[in-house]
Design a protein around this motif. Sequence first.
Motif, mmCIF file in Angstrom:
data_model
loop_
_atom_site.group_PDB
_atom_site.id
_atom_site.type_symbol
_atom_site.label_atom_id
_atom_site.label_comp_id
_atom_site.label_asym_id
_atom_site.label_seq_id
_atom_site.Cartn_x
_atom_site.Cartn_y
_atom_site.Cartn_z
ATOM 1 N N ILE A 88 0.841 -1.204 0.000
ATOM 2 C CA ILE A 88 0.000 0.000 0.000
ATOM 3 C C ILE A 88 0.875 1.253 0.000
ATOM 4 N N ALA A 175 -7.511 4.333 4.085
ATOM 5 C CA ALA A 175 -7.217 2.896 4.165
ATOM 6 C C ALA A 175 -7.480 2.419 5.588
ATOM 7 N N LEU A 189 -15.544 -0.444 3.448
ATOM 8 C CA LEU A 189 -15.766 0.094 2.099
ATOM 9 C C LEU A 189 -17.189 0.636 1.980
ATOM 10 N N ASP A 194 -11.596 3.590 1.017
ATOM 11 C CA ASP A 194 -11.162 3.223 -0.325
ATOM 12 C C ASP A 194 -10.498 1.855 -0.365
ATOM 13 N N LEU A 195 -9.896 1.480 0.769
ATOM 14 C CA LEU A 195 -9.030 0.306 0.767
ATOM 15 C C LEU A 195 -9.108 -0.345 2.139
ATOM 16 N N LEU A 215 -5.483 -7.366 0.799
ATOM 17 C CA LEU A 215 -5.950 -6.004 0.514
ATOM 18 C C LEU A 215 -7.210 -6.117 -0.331
ATOM 19 N N THR A 217 -10.299 -3.722 -2.430
ATOM 20 C CA THR A 217 -10.855 -2.436 -2.855
ATOM 21 C C THR A 217 -11.942 -2.680 -3.906
ATOM 22 N N LEU A 222 -7.549 2.005 -8.398
ATOM 23 C CA LEU A 222 -6.703 1.533 -7.309
ATOM 24 C C LEU A 222 -6.348 0.059 -7.517
ATOM 25 N N ALA A 223 -7.319 -0.721 -7.974
ATOM 26 C CA ALA A 223 -7.088 -2.149 -8.204
ATOM 27 C C ALA A 223 -6.023 -2.357 -9.272
ATOM 28 N N LEU A 226 -2.736 -1.709 -7.685
ATOM 29 C CA LEU A 226 -2.368 -2.793 -6.753
ATOM 30 C C LEU A 226 -1.994 -4.070 -7.505
#
Length: 387
Positions: A88, A175, A189, A194-195, A215, A217, A222-223, A226
Amino acid sequence: MSWSPDKFGFDTRAVHAGQSPDPSTGAVITPIVLSTTFEHSSPGQHQGFDYSRCGNPTRAVYEECIANLEGARFGFANASGTVGVTTIMHLLQSGDHVVAGDDMYAGMYRLFEQIFKKNGISFSYVDLSDSKLLEAAMRPETRMVWIETPTNPLMKMVDIRELADISHAHGALLAVDNTFMSPYFQQPLALGADLVMHSSTKYINGHSDLIGGVLITDNEELAERLTFLANAVGGIQSAFDAYLCLRSLKTLGIRMRAHDSNARTLAAHLETHPAVERVMYPGLTSHPQHDLALKQMSGMGGMISIFLKGGLPAVNSMLKSVKVFTLAESLGGVESLISHPPTMTHLSLPEDVRLSLGITDNLVRLSVGIENVEDIIDDLDRALDAH
Ligand SMILES: *Cc1c(COP(=O)(O)O)cnc(C)c1O
């Protein structure tokens, strides 16, 4: 068949989401695919997997199931909770600022202060149980707000929805380390985070026999980042451990109900015990943030912190006398564990920081297991009477 959150209940999805009988054999249970590499029919043409750091069929099923339980589409399984947070933090770059809660897993404090500070990321530690203090701590370069709720070990809570609104108004991500509650009792969420991160070492796996993290999301951008980082940083979970986590998810609901029921009974009992100065448990009406717990959690979980009368000598004789509880670090397993944060989990904190947070020598942390509650209560009663 899609195991969508609106169609099926939590326990049903925990057993089935992402899973279907193996097409090549009909095996009902997801196989452990140990192969590191996968055949290409022609260069670049394959069945969705090419190398197991980038993606593994067993891990992918587990990631889909845990994401579903958090009400999201994207999951990333890690070799530990710690490397999940490391991943992260690689979303950020030199010059960025993070606001973190002041009471948190001590290993996160160590990771931020001793590793990421060197990379030019700065951190402010703030008591976020007062949301207004977040507003005051935000800077133009703040890119992330990092929280745990309830916190470890003081069981302080933060208002996820309020903090999400403040974070987003300043262009920062929120997060949440959801390890203590698991998706069964708290879904950050849905409250605007967000995470989500878990140390799956704890309730997700639940049997104290693997180290892992995950993790989650629902944010596509963001995915994508990641996905890149999982491959580039390489902190991925092994197929075998992903299989164990997938198996453990099937009983997450019934385990969490048992932890919660035992902890509620035990906390109420300890509150009346003459050797106990104070009990910190979100489910007690005496908890200063009991209303917030009722608002954002659907249960109170299995973690209790107690302050003993009689200081360190009382703590030591209690810790020596337990039999059902085991004196050990970690939490979230089916067995009851007892620990002394000042000399165990939070030893890496500088003493002035630890004391200023209120982690005093008479603090004892309980991870309440799923044994018979009478045995759990008798054990602590005996241990508290030992000195
Ligand atoms: C254990 C824990 C971590 C660290 O996870 P590991 O799996 O030990 O690396 C982070 N946050 C919380 C709340 C934890 O309990």
